[in-house]
Every structure is written in C-alpha cells, then in structure tokens.
Motif scaffolding. Structure first.
Motif, short mmCIF file in Angstrom:
data_model
loop_
_atom_site.label_atom_id
_atom_site.label_comp_id
_atom_site.label_asym_id
_atom_site.label_seq_id
_atom_site.Cartn_x
_atom_site.Cartn_y
_atom_site.Cartn_z
N MET A 195 0.83 -1.20 0.00
CA MET A 195 0.00 0.00 0.00
C MET A 195 0.87 1.26 0.00
O MET A 195 0.53 2.26 -0.64
N GLY A 196 2.00 1.20 0.72
CA GLY A 196 2.93 2.33 0.70
C GLY A 196 3.50 2.56 -0.69
O GLY A 196 3.62 3.71 -1.14
N LEU A 197 3.82 1.46 -1.38
CA LEU A 197 4.34 1.56 -2.74
C LEU A 197 3.29 2.11 -3.70
O LEU A 197 3.57 3.00 -4.51
N VAL A 198 2.08 1.58 -3.58
CA VAL A 198 0.98 2.04 -4.45
C VAL A 198 0.70 3.53 -4.21
O VAL A 198 0.49 4.29 -5.16
N THR A 199 0.69 3.92 -2.95
CA THR A 199 0.43 5.33 -2.62
C THR A 199 1.51 6.23 -3.22
O THR A 199 1.21 7.28 -3.79
N TYR A 200 2.75 5.81 -3.11
CA TYR A 200 3.84 6.60 -3.68
C TYR A 200 3.69 6.72 -5.19
O TYR A 200 3.80 7.82 -5.75
N LEU A 201 3.44 5.60 -5.86
CA LEU A 201 3.31 5.62 -7.31
C LEU A 201 2.14 6.50 -7.74
O LEU A 201 2.21 7.20 -8.76
N ALA A 202 1.07 6.48 -6.93
CA ALA A 202 -0.10 7.28 -7.27
C ALA A 202 0.19 8.77 -7.12
O ALA A 202 -0.03 9.56 -8.05
N VAL A 203 0.67 9.18 -5.94
CA VAL A 203 0.90 10.62 -5.72
C VAL A 203 2.06 11.13 -6.55
O VAL A 203 2.05 12.28 -7.02
N ASN A 204 3.06 10.29 -6.77
CA ASN A 204 4.18 10.71 -7.60
C ASN A 204 3.74 10.83 -9.06
O ASN A 204 4.21 11.71 -9.79
N GLY A 205 2.84 9.94 -9.47
CA GLY A 205 2.31 10.03 -10.82
C GLY A 205 1.52 11.31 -11.02
O GLY A 205 1.63 11.97 -12.06
N LEU A 206 0.73 11.69 -10.01
CA LEU A 206 -0.03 12.93 -10.10
C LEU A 206 0.90 14.14 -10.17
O LEU A 206 0.66 15.08 -10.92
N SER A 207 1.96 14.11 -9.36
CA SER A 207 2.90 15.23 -9.40
C SER A 207 3.65 15.26 -10.73
O SER A 207 4.02 16.33 -11.22
#
Length: 368
Positions: A195-207
């Motif tokens: 979940m930490g990895l998914v969250t990072y990929l999601a917010v980093n993708g948005l940025s």
C-alpha cells in the motif's frame, strides 16, 4: 523576512507552551517542549525535501501549505490518523478508539490506546518505510545536475535507467523485511508495504502530471486571462497534486514521531500539541528555504536530505522488530544535512576562488 516566515511559529509556540503550563503544570510544559524538539529533529530533512517541491508552487499554494497544510499535519496526521490506524488494525469501532485515546489509562480487551498503537507499528513502519524508500531510490537513480557522493551516485544513475528498477528494489526490500523482521506479522507488513508503494506511485504520478504541464502553464494562464478565468484556479489545480504529495510525505515522516511520543507521555493532547508545534516550524522552515533560495545556493542539501530519508526508511523497516531510539533517528538526519551543508559551503568557496570557472569540474569530481 525571517520574522515574517517564522512569526506564526513563534506565536503558536508561546501560546502552546503557556497553555501546557496552565493545563498540566511544569511537567506538562516540559513534555510539550521536548515533543516539539523531537518533532523538529526528526523532520528537518523533511523540510529540505518539501522545499524542492514547494518552490514549484505559486505564492497562493505556498500559503495553503502554511495554513491548511498545518491543520492537516497537526490534526489530521498526528491526531486523527493514529486513531484510524488503531481502529483498522485492532478492529475497534471509532467510539471505542476515541474513548481509549481520551483516557490513557483505560483498557479494552486488556490493552490501552498506546499499546494498540504500538501493536500497529509493523503496519505503520512498513507503509512509511516503503514510501520513504521509494523517494530515496527515485532520487538516487535519477540523473542529477550535481553529484555529492559521485562514487556512489554516478554508477547508480546508470543502473537507474532500467525501467521501474526502484520499484523492484523496494519490493525485494519489503520481502526481506517481512521475512527477517516480521515473522509473526508478515502478511500485515507485506500488505502495508505494498500500500505504501501504491500510494507513492499514485501521488508521484499525479505530481508528474504537473511536471509535464509546467511548460504549458504560461499558455494556460494567458488563456485564463482572455476568458476571465481565475489564474489562481489554474495554478491551484496544477499545484493541488504537489500539495497532496507533500501531505502524504509528511504523514510518512510523522509515523515514527507519533509512536515515539508515547514513550514520553500517553496523553494524546500533549502529544498533539507538542508535535503540532514542531510541525509548524518544519513548514515555516520549508517556506524559508524556498524564499531564500537556499537549495540553489547549497546544492548538496537536497542530497543530504534524501540520504537521511533513505536511512529513515531502513530504520522504520528494521524497527518492525527492533526498537531504535528516536534520538538515533534524529541525529542521523541532522548528520546527513550537516555534512551536505558543509560540502556545499566548501564547493562554493572553491568555485569563488576559481572565479566560477570550476563549477563543471566540481560537479563531476566532488565526492566528500
């Protein structure tokens, strides 16, 4: 400028400490002060990383970061979020969790709120550890304008050209952590880490969406002027993704501080007040670094902050099984920042002595 940036932090510190003294006496005053210092020492590197993101936001969103962002940091990440974590991991209803938090000596099924939060540490550490590890890996694998530890960074930049290599390393690290540090909670650690990895990929993708749109922003603003649409709204929509990234980053940094605070006191209001004062200083420091252009003047500060983040990620993952004193975590972060600042100062002096002509050489050769 210093007083303008830190004015609210000083005011909140004074009001907070006075309130602590009135409500809890000298002991409460001391505990809140210690918690504030703890939060600042643990999150100084967070301020440097925040500044690298915040400088790309317009003044409006910088103010949002200092106002709404502070409220989210204090009440959301350091008060409500731990309540949610305890409720989810211990399968308790919200009313029970709140009741336990308000009465530190009260137990439910034989455990206090602090004990439930401690039991949730494997999930918290796995989520935060993997999120922070991804930040470090993506930084260390990307090509940079300046290299601090060239003998480490240049080879890793070449390796980093492999697609999604940082995600692979993070998953392998998570598997090793679950195997060696979470024999009894392996499934929980794996799920939280993913979940930490998914969250990072999601917010980093948005940025990244914002990054890709930087060149189009001026055109969008020009179009907004023609149509009468608010320029602030255009900037706000773009900066919103970065703001969300900063808030999740702050959450990852706040985990160890919140859990560690219960070793000092189990009063949730003291913890929230103390950590909240510290969080305010981190935000003020972030804005100060942006407005002073400190990251441009001291080019290795960003490197030092990311190395500190990498160290914190490892500490969180190891902390699933072994307790590591918060002072160790804080000192490691301060040490990396201090070394990076010292290296930056030396680099600037050499560049000045060479009349500015040696900058390109320093970029490739500096490795202290």
């Amino acid at each position: 400028m210093f007083l303008r940036t830190f004015g609210w932090s000083f005011a909140i510190t004074a009001v907070g400490l006075i309130a602590a003294g009135l409500l809890w006496g000298a002991e409460g005053f001391g505990i809140v002060l210690i918690l504030s210092i703890l939060e600042i020492s643990l999150s100084f590197d967070n301020a440097v990383v925040n500044a690298t993101v915040l400088k790309r936001m317009n003044p409006y969103w910088q103010k949002i970061f200092l106002t709404v962002g502070v409220l989210i940091a204090v009440f959301g990440m350091r008060l409500i979020f731990p309540l949610l974590v305890v409720g989810l991991t211990a399968h308790l209803n919200p009313a029970t969790v709140i009741d336990l938090a308000l009465h530190s000596d009260q137990t439910y099924n034989g455990s206090t709120y602090a004990q439930y939060l401690e039991a949730a540490n494997p999930a918290i550490a796995a989520f935060g550890g993997i999120f922070l590890l991804m930040i470090f890996l993506d930084f260390i694998f990307e090509e940079k304008d300046f290299n601090w530890l060239s003998w480490i960074e240049k080879p890793l930049e070449k390796v980093g050209k492999l697609e999604a290599f940082s995600s692979v390393i993070a998953l392998v690290t998570l598997a090793l952590a679950a195997n060696f540090f979470a024999a009894e909670n392996a499934e929980t650690v794996l799920l939280a880490g993913i979940m930490g990895l998914v969250t990072y990929l999601a917010v980093n993708g948005l940025s990244s969406v914002f990054e890709a749109g930087l060149e189009e922003e001026e055109e969008a603003e020009a179009e907004a002027e023609k149509t009468g649409k608010s320029i602030v709204q255009v900037g706000g929509k773009a900066a919103f993704f970065l703001f969300m990234y900063l808030e999740v980053l702050d959450a990852s940094f706040s985990f160890d501080g919140v859990v560690g605070a219960f070793a000092i006191t189990q009063d949730i209001f003291m913890i929230t007040l103390g950590l909240g004062i510290g969080a305010m200083y981190i935000r003020s420091l972030t804005v100060f670094l942006v407005r002073k252009g400190t990251l441009d003047d001291y080019v290795y500060l960003e490197h030092g902050a990311h190395y500190a983040i990498g160290a914190l990620a490892v500490i969180l993952l190891v902390g699933i099984e072994y307790h590591i004193p918060e002072i160790v975590t804080g000192l490691i972060g301060v040490a990396f920042i201090g070394l990076a600042l010292g290296s930056s100062i030396l680099r600037n002096r050499r560049a000045a002595a060479a009349g500015g002509s040696g900058d390109s050489e320093l970029v490739g050769s500096n490795s202290h």
